[in-house]
Design an enzyme around this catalytic site. Structure first.
Site, mmCIF file in Angstrom:
data_model
loop_
_atom_site.group_PDB
_atom_site.id
_atom_site.type_symbol
_atom_site.label_atom_id
_atom_site.label_comp_id
_atom_site.label_asym_id
_atom_site.label_seq_id
_atom_site.Cartn_x
_atom_site.Cartn_y
_atom_site.Cartn_z
ATOM 1 N N THR A 172 9.118 -4.176 -12.808
ATOM 2 C CA THR A 172 9.919 -4.712 -11.707
ATOM 3 C C THR A 172 11.371 -4.243 -11.780
ATOM 4 O O THR A 172 12.077 -4.273 -10.773
ATOM 5 C CB THR A 172 9.906 -6.249 -11.702
ATOM 6 O OG1 THR A 172 10.344 -6.720 -12.990
ATOM 7 C CG2 THR A 172 8.519 -6.787 -11.410
ATOM 8 N N GLY A 188 5.243 -8.929 -18.345
ATOM 9 C CA GLY A 188 3.852 -9.275 -18.585
ATOM 10 C C GLY A 188 3.589 -10.216 -19.733
ATOM 11 O O GLY A 188 2.438 -10.574 -19.989
ATOM 12 N N ASP A 312 10.772 -19.463 -23.708
ATOM 13 C CA ASP A 312 10.936 -18.444 -22.659
ATOM 14 C C ASP A 312 12.407 -18.103 -22.470
ATOM 15 O O ASP A 312 12.856 -17.801 -21.360
ATOM 16 C CB ASP A 312 10.313 -18.925 -21.335
ATOM 17 C CG ASP A 312 10.274 -17.841 -20.262
ATOM 18 O OD1 ASP A 312 10.213 -16.656 -20.628
ATOM 19 O OD2 ASP A 312 10.314 -18.172 -19.066
ATOM 20 N N CYS A 613 -2.047 -19.411 -8.314
ATOM 21 C CA CYS A 613 -1.471 -18.980 -7.038
ATOM 22 C C CYS A 613 -0.039 -19.458 -6.815
ATOM 23 O O CYS A 613 0.651 -18.936 -5.929
ATOM 24 C CB CYS A 613 -2.334 -19.489 -5.877
ATOM 25 S SG CYS A 613 -4.102 -19.181 -6.057
ATOM 26 N N HIS A 617 2.821 -18.635 -3.909
ATOM 27 C CA HIS A 617 2.680 -19.547 -2.774
ATOM 28 C C HIS A 617 3.373 -20.892 -2.985
ATOM 29 O O HIS A 617 3.322 -21.741 -2.093
ATOM 30 C CB HIS A 617 1.201 -19.771 -2.465
ATOM 31 C CG HIS A 617 0.532 -18.584 -1.857
ATOM 32 N ND1 HIS A 617 0.733 -18.205 -0.551
ATOM 33 C CD2 HIS A 617 -0.319 -17.667 -2.381
ATOM 34 C CE1 HIS A 617 0.025 -17.120 -0.292
ATOM 35 N NE2 HIS A 617 -0.620 -16.758 -1.383
#
Length: 694
Positions: A172, A188, A312, A613, A617
């Site tokens: 990206t 990833g 993270d 998803c 979304h």
């Protein structure tokens, strides 16, 4: 958009000149600012323009010069400008070249990355930018290709696959070109057993020059170099079976004086150190800044911001190179504000820690020890013994990938800061036997806020101006909700930044006073650039939704609908008089679903499936950030045939919708049931509002 390069014959900008005599000249930190040829403009990645034609005295005359409407797709991407040509990407690495003065299209190149991406498409929102070197434009794709295009025509000069067959990495970031080498990493580590690495390719030929792994592999196979052997001593158990992480997915900088490439590495894979490394060790080189020789990739030094990273907390954010007077002495430094809430100043010649202070709310550590350069962690921060921990900043960071900026004029660093918390726990997980869930969009070995959590304060955000030499706050401006845009500082004593509420603003760089604003009619999260053509200074920014800002509608200022929100290129200059068309109100009322019958058990199973998803979304299928359609309003879930065509058969892959062949017939029914239940909830809420209004 054209599927191959398209040259607009006869256009006055269709044959731009290119810098061939000294390709590095326009990327040096001391260049004149006429061009913006690198992601941070120069090798030092300061996101600073030395142009001052636009300044605090004449901002009142700054107006829109031209705009271009863009199709749906990621618009949080930063353009480049070279010799009067503007280059930018939309969606999945579709590259555009336009006349920088008029916006007239010169050529377009579509690599058809979604069709080639396979399962990688589930994990990426598209490209954040481009690279330029010696008459070529460089782009990376979600399927792992690094592509060089002729800057004049958009034709492919070469294409190299940077990733391994069958893995779930993706690209990206904007490629960087240092000393004739294209440097590129990948993402990833949140969803796959990824072992991070960064690779250098010859900018002329696309041949691989070197590759540096950021974490050690299986000791039984031997280590690639002494750095990997050293790093392996900081890991425990069979870490290599989980990949380890440390992906280089965003920030890179370069010091041509010492021929040193600076690499910012990412989080662990999985996040939870108790899973990947038995809860032991620093786990080098996670969450680190690495210095490598540009010619060989040889390790020089490292500094780790989060030893044993487990939240993270990437160190993959902008690394600004600067010369600062500290303690009466001018120091060659690297300044960075990673996710963890501190701003660091490091000696870039040797990696030695100089200073770090909090620029946001931090609960995981009290300070950074000035003697060791290591954080002093708070008891319980690693959610030990099944306990939970309220983590500030959240895993999305006090500073995410929206660029910060450094002004050598003011000596200040400008950072888009997010204030958001998250509750972490790994209670209930079998850590000794943990394995990744196949196909999961996120599987990290712990439960962040998308699992059990307590109610936390709503996210807020700030534009922070910080003095890195003194580690003191200069000024701070509150910005809407959680997400605020990337930054550019200029010699006109200005800082430009867009907001999620659709405003594109200019601030006094020394005081933070807002001096100018433009209503862009769409979120502005991308970083702007500035350049000079024909003696006139221009400022360009892309407006429109994209990236992780679409996950949680509560974290943005206004709802952005995928189908109706505008995506545009906006270019400004003194004396600009162009205007935007009046936005047409959209009918977002969800369609009636007369055949719907409530089935709580089925909807609950579907909600679990929807975990794959939500990253596009949105949480609850609301897609409030506009990166994908709001499925509560989509007609597709109303028809089992249409739903199967999209989800099972890939009817919309070219538009970025992945295929999910592993879903069974029951899975498909349950997922439809969940989405239809969310539609029913929305219709009910709308009815209640109408009754309340009447």
């Amino acid at each position: 958009m054209a599927s191959a390069a398209m040259l607009v014959a006869g256009h006055p900008g269709s044959a731009p000149s290119v810098h061939r005599s000294e390709p590095a000249a326009i990327l040096k930190d001391g260049s004149d600012g006429a061009n913006w040829a690198g992601y941070g403009r120069t090798f030092g990645e300061q996101h600073y323009s030395p142009l001052d034609q636009v300044n605090a005295r004449n901002l009142g005359d700054l107006g829109l010069s031209w705009s271009i409407d863009l199709p749906p797709g990621n618009a949080v991407t930063q353009p480049l400008e070279v010799d009067g040509v503007l280059y930018f990407t939309t969606g999945y690495s579709v590259v555009h070249a336009v006349d920088a003065v008029t916006g007239g299209e010169l050529w377009t190149y579509d690599p058809h990355a979604p069709e080639a991406a396979g399962e990688r498409l589930r994990r990426s929102w598209g490209s954040r930018g481009l690279g330029y070197w010696d008459g070529r434009i460089y782009t990376g794709t979600v399927d792992g290709r690094l592509i060089a295009l002729d800057a004049r025509t958009g034709t492919v000069a070469w294409s190299s696959q940077t990733l391994e067959d069958g893995d779930l990495r993706y690209i990206t970031a904007a490629p960087r070109i240092f000393d004739g080498k294209v440097i590129v990493g990948h993402g990833g580590a949140d969803s796959s057993d990824a072992r991070g690495y960064v690779t250098a390719y010859d900018a002329r030929t696309g041949e691989q020059v070197w590759r540096f792994f950021t974490v050690p592999g299986d000791p039984a196979k031997g280590f690639e170099n002494a750095a990997m052997a050293m790093a392996a001593k900081t890991w425990s158990g069979e870490w290599w079976k989980f990949g380890g992480g440390g992906t280089v997915w965003n920030a890179l900088s370069y010091d041509p004086e010492t021929r040193t490439v600076f690499i910012g590495t990412g989080n662990g894979a999985p996040w939870n150190r108790k899973v990947r490394s038995q809860g032991k060790g620093d786990n080098l080189f996670l969450a680190s800044i690495l210095a490598l020789d540009v010619n060989t990739g040889r390790y020089k030094w490292h500094y780790q911001v989060n030893p044993g990273e487990t939240w993270d907390y990437n160190a993959a954010m902008d690394m600004h190179l600067a010369n600062l007077r500290i303690g009466g002495k001018v120091r060659k430094v690297l300044v960075t504000a990673p996710k963890n809430g501190f701003l660091y100043v490091i000696d870039r010649t040797n990696g030695k820690f100089i200073s770090a202070e909090k620029i946001a709310k931090v609960t995981w550590a009290t300070r950074i020890d000035p003697k060791t350069g290591r954080p002093v962690e708070v008891a319980g921060a690693r959610y030990e013994n099944g306990q939970s921990f309220e983590l500030w900043p959240s895993n999305s960071g006090a500073h995410s990938h929206m660029p910060s900026a450094f002004s050598p004029q003011t000596g200040l660093v400008y950072v888009p800061v997010a204030e958001a918390g998250l509750v972490f726990t790994d209670a209930g997980l079998d850590l000794a036997n943990w394995k990744r869930t196949p196909h999961a969009a996120y599987d990290v070995g712990a439960y962040p806020a998308f699992g059990p959590s307590t109610k936390l304060p709503d996210p807020t955000s700030f534009l922070v101006a910080w003095n890195p030499a003194t580690q003191k706050l200069a000024w701070k401006v509150e910005t809407p909700k959680k997400w605020n845009g990337g930054l550019m500082a200029t010699a006109g004593n200005l800082v430009f930044q867009g907001q999620a509420d659709g405003q594109f603003n200019a601030y006094d760089a020394r005081t933070g006073k807002r001096l100018w604003s433009f209503a862009a009619q769409a979120p502005v999260l991308a970083a702007p650039i500035s350049y000079m053509v024909g003696g006139r200074q221009y400022i360009t920014v892309l407006a429109g939704p994209g990236t992780s800002a679409g996950v949680d509608a509560s974290a943005i200022a206004t709802t952005s609908d995928y189908r109706t929100t505008q995506r545009r290129v906006l270019t400004f200059a003194i004396g600009g008089t162009a205007t935007l068309p009046r936005p047409e109100p959209a009918d977002t009322t969800p369609l009636d679903d007369p055949d719907y019958r409530e089935d709580t058990a089925s909807a609950t199973r579907g909600a679990r499936l929807f975990g794959q998803c939500f990253s596009c979304h949105g949480i609850g299928a609301d897609a409030g950030g506009g990166v994908a359609p709001d499925l509560r309003r989509s007609p597709i879930p109303l028809s089992s045939e249409a739903f199967a065509a999209v989800v099972h058969e890939g009817a919309l892959v070219s538009q970025g919708m992945p295929i999910f062949p592993e879903f069974s017939a029951r899975d498909m029914d349950d997922l439809r049931q969940y989405l239809r239940s969310r539609r029913a909830d929305l219709r009910s809420a709308n009815s209640q509002q109408m009754r309340a209004g009447s």
